[in-house]
Structure formats: structure tokens, C-alpha cells
Design a protein around this motif. Sequence first.
Motif, mmCIF file in Angstrom:
data_model
loop_
_atom_site.group_PDB
_atom_site.id
_atom_site.type_symbol
_atom_site.label_atom_id
_atom_site.label_comp_id
_atom_site.label_asym_id
_atom_site.label_seq_id
_atom_site.Cartn_x
_atom_site.Cartn_y
_atom_site.Cartn_z
ATOM 1 N N PHE A 51 0.859 -1.177 0.000
ATOM 2 C CA PHE A 51 0.000 0.000 0.000
ATOM 3 C C PHE A 51 0.895 1.225 0.000
ATOM 4 C CE2 PHE A 51 0.468 -1.842 4.176
ATOM 5 C CZ PHE A 51 0.985 -0.809 4.917
ATOM 6 N N ARG A 52 0.413 2.321 -0.558
ATOM 7 C CA ARG A 52 1.250 3.510 -0.744
ATOM 8 C C ARG A 52 1.080 4.530 0.381
ATOM 9 N NH1 ARG A 52 5.545 3.363 -2.952
ATOM 10 N NH2 ARG A 52 5.483 5.576 -3.323
ATOM 11 N N LEU A 53 1.012 4.066 1.604
ATOM 12 C CA LEU A 53 0.967 4.971 2.743
ATOM 13 C C LEU A 53 2.354 5.010 3.375
ATOM 14 C CD1 LEU A 53 -2.379 3.855 4.392
ATOM 15 C CD2 LEU A 53 -1.969 5.888 3.010
ATOM 16 N N PRO A 54 3.024 6.137 3.351
ATOM 17 C CA PRO A 54 4.362 6.181 3.951
ATOM 18 C C PRO A 54 4.280 6.094 5.469
ATOM 19 C CG PRO A 54 3.693 8.361 3.233
ATOM 20 C CD PRO A 54 2.622 7.410 2.771
ATOM 21 N N PRO A 55 5.201 5.354 6.077
ATOM 22 C CA PRO A 55 5.194 5.273 7.538
ATOM 23 C C PRO A 55 5.594 6.608 8.155
ATOM 24 C CG PRO A 55 7.055 4.085 6.625
ATOM 25 C CD PRO A 55 6.223 4.542 5.470
ATOM 26 N N ASN A 56 5.129 6.851 9.359
ATOM 27 C CA ASN A 56 5.423 8.097 10.057
ATOM 28 C C ASN A 56 6.332 7.828 11.242
ATOM 29 O OD1 ASN A 56 3.781 9.626 8.377
ATOM 30 N ND2 ASN A 56 1.972 9.133 9.574
ATOM 31 N N GLY A 57 7.047 8.844 11.677
ATOM 32 C CA GLY A 57 7.862 8.766 12.874
ATOM 33 C C GLY A 57 9.072 7.874 12.704
ATOM 34 N N TRP A 58 9.323 7.052 13.705
ATOM 35 C CA TRP A 58 10.518 6.206 13.693
ATOM 36 C C TRP A 58 10.425 5.101 12.649
ATOM 37 C CZ3 TRP A 58 10.152 1.025 14.955
ATOM 38 C CH2 TRP A 58 8.980 0.621 15.564
ATOM 39 N N LEU A 59 9.197 4.727 12.256
ATOM 40 C CA LEU A 59 9.058 3.723 11.197
ATOM 41 C C LEU A 59 9.561 4.248 9.858
ATOM 42 C CD1 LEU A 59 5.616 2.089 11.964
ATOM 43 C CD2 LEU A 59 7.874 1.094 12.225
ATOM 44 N N GLN A 60 9.483 5.550 9.653
ATOM 45 C CA GLN A 60 10.008 6.134 8.421
ATOM 46 C C GLN A 60 11.527 5.994 8.373
ATOM 47 O OE1 GLN A 60 8.991 10.222 7.855
ATOM 48 N NE2 GLN A 60 9.335 10.112 5.656
ATOM 49 N N VAL A 61 12.175 6.144 9.505
ATOM 50 C CA VAL A 61 13.630 5.965 9.563
ATOM 51 C C VAL A 61 13.992 4.516 9.261
ATOM 52 C CG1 VAL A 61 15.637 6.087 11.085
ATOM 53 C CG2 VAL A 61 13.878 7.859 11.201
ATOM 54 N N VAL A 62 13.240 3.582 9.833
ATOM 55 C CA VAL A 62 13.495 2.162 9.589
ATOM 56 C C VAL A 62 13.257 1.814 8.120
ATOM 57 C CG1 VAL A 62 12.730 -0.184 10.149
ATOM 58 C CG2 VAL A 62 12.975 1.508 11.962
ATOM 59 N N SER A 63 12.194 2.365 7.538
ATOM 60 C CA SER A 63 11.888 2.036 6.139
ATOM 61 C C SER A 63 12.956 2.559 5.197
ATOM 62 C CB SER A 63 10.518 2.588 5.747
ATOM 63 O OG SER A 63 10.560 3.990 5.621
ATOM 64 N N ARG A 64 13.627 3.649 5.539
ATOM 65 C CA ARG A 64 14.701 4.177 4.696
ATOM 66 C C ARG A 64 15.976 3.349 4.796
ATOM 67 N NH1 ARG A 64 13.040 6.296 0.430
ATOM 68 N NH2 ARG A 64 11.130 7.368 0.897
ATOM 69 N N LEU A 65 16.068 2.473 5.783
ATOM 70 C CA LEU A 65 17.217 1.583 5.901
ATOM 71 C C LEU A 65 17.026 0.292 5.104
ATOM 72 C CD1 LEU A 65 17.954 1.926 9.715
ATOM 73 C CD2 LEU A 65 19.187 2.996 7.829
ATOM 74 N N LEU A 66 15.806 0.007 4.688
ATOM 75 C CA LEU A 66 15.507 -1.234 3.985
ATOM 76 C C LEU A 66 15.637 -1.050 2.475
ATOM 77 C CD1 LEU A 66 12.385 -2.224 6.082
ATOM 78 C CD2 LEU A 66 14.719 -3.062 6.334
ATOM 79 N N PRO A 67 16.292 -1.974 1.796
ATOM 80 C CA PRO A 67 16.539 -1.803 0.357
ATOM 81 C C PRO A 67 15.292 -1.882 -0.524
ATOM 82 C CG PRO A 67 17.383 -3.915 1.110
ATOM 83 C CD PRO A 67 16.940 -3.164 2.315
ATOM 84 N N LEU A 68 14.269 -2.584 -0.097
ATOM 85 C CA LEU A 68 13.066 -2.716 -0.922
ATOM 86 C C LEU A 68 12.336 -1.387 -1.089
ATOM 87 C CD1 LEU A 68 11.415 -4.776 -2.511
ATOM 88 C CD2 LEU A 68 10.091 -5.175 -0.464
#
Length: 77
Positions: A51-68
Amino acid sequence: MALIVLLTLLMTLVAVNLGIFLSMFATTEFQAVQFIPLAIVPQVLLSGSSFRLPPNGWLQVVSRLLPLTYGVDGCVT
């Protein structure tokens, strides 16, 4: 079309290297199989592929560390 093929090949290379990296921490084959959900599920949930909902807060930092995340961004835009 060539850029999508190149991106897919790069993401395949990253996925294989991530799998090799995680298998270094496993002592048995069973432990290596148990690492699969730990590597795949967070990437699928946080990358925006389902789904195209960007995560907010600390989850956004984690998602930027993931290659997918970068693979999905490259294919969508």
C-alpha cells in the motif's frame, strides 16, 4: 523498460547479499529458514509495496534503511 530490468537485477543482487549476510548468523539450516520472515515481512510492510501509505515517525527511519523501499520508489516513479 531497460531501467526497470536494471532495477530488478540490482534488487535481486541486494536480496541475495542480504540473505547471505543473515545466514552468517545462523548455525543450522533451520535457523537460516527462521530468519526469512524477519528479513522479508518488515520490508514488505514498510516499503510501500503493498500500500502507498508512507510510515510516520521512527518507522520512516526504519523504512529508509531497507533496500526494498528504494526498489519500490524506483519502479513507481
